[in-house]
Design a protein around this motif. Structure first.
Motif, short mmCIF file in Angstrom:
data_model
loop_
_atom_site.label_atom_id
_atom_site.label_comp_id
_atom_site.label_asym_id
_atom_site.label_seq_id
_atom_site.Cartn_x
_atom_site.Cartn_y
_atom_site.Cartn_z
N GLN A 1 -7.40 -5.13 -8.98
CA GLN A 1 -6.09 -4.95 -9.62
C GLN A 1 -5.64 -6.12 -10.50
O GLN A 1 -4.91 -5.90 -11.46
CB GLN A 1 -5.02 -4.70 -8.54
CG GLN A 1 -5.32 -3.55 -7.60
CD GLN A 1 -5.39 -2.19 -8.30
OE1 GLN A 1 -5.05 -2.04 -9.49
NE2 GLN A 1 -5.86 -1.17 -7.59
N THR B 1 -8.45 -6.02 -3.28
CA THR B 1 -7.30 -5.62 -4.11
C THR B 1 -7.19 -6.55 -5.33
O THR B 1 -6.98 -6.10 -6.46
CB THR B 1 -5.99 -5.68 -3.29
OG1 THR B 1 -6.10 -4.78 -2.20
CG2 THR B 1 -4.78 -5.33 -4.14
N SER C 1 0.85 -1.20 0.00
CA SER C 1 0.00 0.00 0.00
C SER C 1 0.90 1.26 0.00
O SER C 1 2.10 1.19 0.31
CB SER C 1 -0.87 0.00 1.25
OG SER C 1 -0.02 0.01 2.39
N VAL D 1 0.77 -0.23 -6.57
CA VAL D 1 0.18 -1.12 -7.57
C VAL D 1 0.30 -0.50 -8.96
O VAL D 1 0.74 -1.14 -9.92
CB VAL D 1 -1.30 -1.41 -7.23
CG1 VAL D 1 -1.99 -2.10 -8.39
CG2 VAL D 1 -1.40 -2.28 -5.98
#
Ligand code: 2RA
Length: 330
Positions: A78, A74, A35, A55
């Protein structure tokens, strides 16, 4: 290979890095992802220092492979973005496991389902992985009708907060609670949230994932999953009913001959699998192998594995190794 580890600073992500290094996976460039608050943090990998990136920065670097262990939301958001730039994602969250368009893989069981088109591959739940590794050789030989499993799961399955709670309780320190109850000197018969049918999400994962990985919807599974104050790994009591009768010596032979399985079964000398022996190992340990004398064609067996390794990180790396060996990536 350019390899991203998404969730690199978490409990499983850290083990993923360790296993990649231990197994000498051909990483030419590591991309540790976490993060924004961890951005810039230095990660040591095989004697080189790498800085944690976000990311978006990782996607722009177009990794060949991305190992995810960063939670379901996530992964949902992602993983497709990585796949869109050509990355093969191996995701340890539950986000994609039951998606009919995604493969759910334990290499010793069903690696052959993988193709070059699979750009998002799901890593099964830890408690499911160790069970199906032990079930597969027996299913092939005797065809499983039904499995009744009770688990005894390590606090490491929950994460750092749970480990801290256990250690604090053991020292008599009042700290943050990962669970609704004390875990030291206790067991908690709840892992994840309860569903309308009275089963927890963890129990439903074992029931549903097993059928998908084994490729046989006829296998009936019921599960009770329990959290216990242990570190080294998950333990499971398996009661397995087969279509056909079996020979105990042959069962032991089949298991001993299975890649990734170690039989520890000498009760007269108090030899059986325990989490403290499975800790930091990649194999699935089976023992207490005995006929269920209350029902024909039925076997009892005890199964232990390190849930952070074979139950998560090592299984994910083994999927990447298989893809590489089969020239499905790289
Ligand atoms: C647990 N299997 O043990 C779940 C997720 N790791 O908590």
């Amino acid at each position: 290979m350019k390899v991203a580890v998404v969730g690199a600073t978490g409990l499983v992500g850290t083990v993923m890095l360790k296993v990649l290094a231990e197994r000498n996976f051909p990483v030419t460039e590591l991309i540790p992802v976490a993060s924004a608050k961890s951005k810039g943090k230095e990660i040591d990998f095989k004697g080189k220092k790498y800085k944690v990136v976000t990311v978006d920065e990782a996607i722009a670097m177009k990794p060949d492979v991305a190992l995810f262990s960063a939670g379901g939301s996530t992964s949902t958001e992602q993983a497709p973005k990585f796949a869109a730039v050509g990355t093969t994602v191996i995701d340890n969250s539950s986000a994609w496991r039951m998606d009919p368009t995604k493969k759910l893989v334990v290499p010793e069981v069903n690696a052959d389902v993988l193709t070059a088109e699979d750009k998002i591959i799901a890593n099964p739940n830890c408690s499911t992985i160790q069970m199906v590794v032990a079930l597969k050789p027996l299913h092939d030989e005797y065809k499983i009708k039904r499995v009744v499993v009770s688990t005894y799961q390590s606090v490491t399955g929950t994460g750092v907060k749970a480990v801290d709670q256990l250690m604090n309780e053991r020292k008599g320190i009042k700290g943050e609670m990962a669970y609704a109850y004390p875990i030291d000197l206790n067991v908690i018969p709840q892992i994840d949230v309860f569903q309308a049918n009275g089963y927890t999400k963890e129990e439903m994962k074992m029931i549903l994932e097993t059928k998908k990985i084994m490729g046989d919807e006829s296998i009936r599974v019921t599960a009770t999953t329990v959290r216990i104050p242990v570190m080294g790994g998950h333990s499971e009591a398996l009661n397995i009913e087969f279509e056909k009768d079996f020979d105990l010596a042959k069962v032991r032979e089949l298991l001993a001959a299975t890649s990734g399985v170690i039989v520890v079964d000498d009760p007269s000398n108090a030899k059986y699998p325990m989490p403290m022996d499975a800790h930091e190992k990649d194999e699935v340990f089976v023992g207490r192998i005995r006929r269920d004398e209350s029902q024909v064609n039925t076997l009892n067996m005890w199964c232990v594995a390190d849930n952070l390794r074979k139950g998560a990180a090592t299984n994910a790396v083994q999927i990447a190794e298989y893809l590489l060996e089969q020239k499905l990536i790289g």
